[in-house]
Design a protein around this motif. Sequence first.
Motif, short mmCIF file in Angstrom:
data_model
loop_
_atom_site.label_atom_id
_atom_site.label_comp_id
_atom_site.label_asym_id
_atom_site.label_seq_id
_atom_site.Cartn_x
_atom_site.Cartn_y
_atom_site.Cartn_z
N GLU A 244 -12.90 8.63 26.20
CA GLU A 244 -11.65 8.65 26.97
C GLU A 244 -11.89 9.13 28.39
N ALA A 245 -12.70 10.18 28.54
CA ALA A 245 -12.98 10.72 29.88
C ALA A 245 -13.66 9.67 30.75
N ASN A 246 -14.44 8.78 30.11
CA ASN A 246 -15.11 7.71 30.87
C ASN A 246 -14.20 6.50 31.07
N GLY A 247 -12.96 6.58 30.57
CA GLY A 247 -11.99 5.51 30.81
C GLY A 247 -11.93 4.45 29.73
N PHE A 248 -12.50 4.75 28.57
CA PHE A 248 -12.52 3.74 27.50
C PHE A 248 -11.71 4.21 26.29
N ASP A 249 -11.09 3.24 25.65
CA ASP A 249 -10.50 3.49 24.34
C ASP A 249 -11.54 3.07 23.31
N PRO A 250 -12.15 4.02 22.57
CA PRO A 250 -13.23 3.63 21.65
C PRO A 250 -12.75 2.67 20.57
N GLY A 251 -11.43 2.61 20.34
CA GLY A 251 -10.91 1.65 19.37
C GLY A 251 -10.96 0.23 19.88
N LYS A 252 -11.00 0.07 21.22
CA LYS A 252 -10.95 -1.29 21.79
C LYS A 252 -12.30 -1.75 22.33
N GLU A 253 -13.09 -0.81 22.81
CA GLU A 253 -14.38 -1.18 23.40
C GLU A 253 -15.40 -1.29 22.27
N THR A 254 -15.79 -2.53 21.97
CA THR A 254 -16.53 -2.79 20.72
C THR A 254 -17.80 -1.97 20.58
N HIS A 255 -18.62 -1.90 21.64
CA HIS A 255 -19.92 -1.23 21.45
C HIS A 255 -19.71 0.27 21.24
N LEU A 256 -18.64 0.85 21.83
CA LEU A 256 -18.37 2.27 21.60
C LEU A 256 -17.77 2.49 20.21
N ARG A 257 -16.88 1.55 19.81
CA ARG A 257 -16.29 1.66 18.47
C ARG A 257 -17.40 1.63 17.41
N ASP A 258 -18.35 0.70 17.58
CA ASP A 258 -19.44 0.60 16.61
C ASP A 258 -20.21 1.92 16.50
N GLN A 259 -20.46 2.55 17.65
CA GLN A 259 -21.21 3.81 17.63
C GLN A 259 -20.40 4.93 16.98
N MET A 260 -19.10 4.97 17.30
CA MET A 260 -18.26 6.02 16.69
C MET A 260 -18.14 5.81 15.18
N VAL A 261 -18.06 4.54 14.77
CA VAL A 261 -18.02 4.24 13.32
C VAL A 261 -19.32 4.70 12.67
N GLU A 262 -20.43 4.46 13.36
CA GLU A 262 -21.73 4.87 12.84
C GLU A 262 -21.77 6.41 12.64
N LEU A 263 -21.24 7.13 13.63
CA LEU A 263 -21.21 8.60 13.56
C LEU A 263 -20.38 9.06 12.35
#
Length: 430
Positions: free
Chosen positions: A309-328
């Motif tokens: 969020e601080a970097n301006g992304f919604d991890p639910g929408k930004e696929t490569h970030l969502r994938d990483q958060m799901v992995e975590l």
Amino acid sequence: MLMSSEEYRESLRQYKPTVYLGGRRVESVADEPAFAPGINALGVTYDYALKTEFAPLMLATQHSSGKQINRMLHINTSSGDLLNKLEAVRLLCQETGCAQRYLAHDAFNAIYQATHRIDAAKGTAHSQNFLNYLHDAQERDLSVGIALTDAKGDRSKRPHQQANPDTYVHIVERSAKGVVISGTKAIVTGAPYMHEFLVMPCRNMTEQDAAFAICCAVPCDAAGLTIVARPAGRPGEKSALFSNKFGQSTGVLMFDKVFVPWERVFYADEWEHSGYMTHSYATHHRHSCIGARAGFGDLLIGAGALMCEANGFDPGKETHLRDQMVELIKITEGFYACGVAASVYATLDADSNSWMPDPVFSNIGKLLLATQIYDMQRIAHYVSGGLIVTLPGPDEDHNPQPPRTWPTYCAPIPMCLMTNVYRPRASWKT
Ligand SMILES: Cc1cc2nc3c(=O)[nH]c(=O)nc-3n(C[C@H](O)[C@H](O)[C@H](O)COP(=O)(O)OP(=O)(O)OC[C@H]3O[C@@H](n4cnc5c(N)ncnc54)[C@H](O)[C@@H]3O)c2cc1C
């Protein structure tokens, strides 16, 4: 009687341990800034036990005394107890990173089992000796450090083969009143701010190693005991907002002819039972570690989401970030599920009538967390970027003359590391 964190801190003043830190003697552990993050972390285990909303997890009834006690000092009498302990440890470590006190639970359960087993085999009365100690430690709500890992010296040799016998703690004298022990325990979590230590063997022994098979309780200020410790976390470092609040010290314990009365000796010379003791301790401890590292995983998940969020992304929408958060989340809940399975498939130990987590699931969970912890850190770094290791400290936020281009998003970033997301599930009937 249950203590608060403040009472715990004050209780440390009643002891006069010989503690060294950075080459100097520490006069008062309770007032030593370098230990404050460790004392804070232990303090959470006391304060959470006093919170009504956490009571079902943090409190337990000791079956042999009928008294309500802190779960970190409890003997398990059901599968539900193990699930509650797992949840309690996760809750504590989600707040503190590592609450450290659960090692006492693991050792209490192992010694409880081992002493009953020795009594059954040899007709001794070790279990009653330990039960008396257990009730006293529970009544005084003690923090108990676990002195199991010996210095070990030459790892290719057994204890009795070492050139220097003090590489393992061992009995040097026996009398009608008790034993005298000497030697070194190398890695003791929370050593400088514990009330007592449980000395336990760290490996299987042979008959020639009998003098090294010693299990007993020693107060932190016993004559002849010296503790050499590291600072807890990163005390005083302003930019380490989390690690200057909560952290873990470890210490080396040097026993130089320390007298232990028989009522504090839970077994001595019974070398043939050391393998069982370490197996039991390791199984309980690996089960607890699963809860601890899941709590740490919760911290990383919360921090990772905030960094996105601080970097301006919604991890639910930004696929490569969502994938990483799901992995975590997958990693954290994956090894945690092994802890749940180990609790559900727990077995009754017939000698002691207490419950033991399933060893296979406990070990698989521990293996998963111990290898995947590196992936967890990698993912946290991936979703955050380089700022988390390079940003100037929080003093800059209060600089009255900041450079015109100082980015406004810098201020909340360190706060990410203070954020929790996990909430405990319902407690289990025991
Ligand atoms: C953060 C942390 C907290 C801890 N807290 C505690 C605590 O509170 N209380 C406690 O008692 N312990 C504690 N431990 C100690 C922990 O249980 C030990 O680290 C662990 O048992 C391994 O022992 P070691 O570190 O001495 O390594 P070693 O067992 O010495 O291993 C070092 C290397 O030598 C190899 N090796 C050792 N022996 C042999 C052999 N016979 N044959 C072949 N190879 C061998 C190993 O495979 C390894 O590669 C803690 C450890 C850590 C990291």
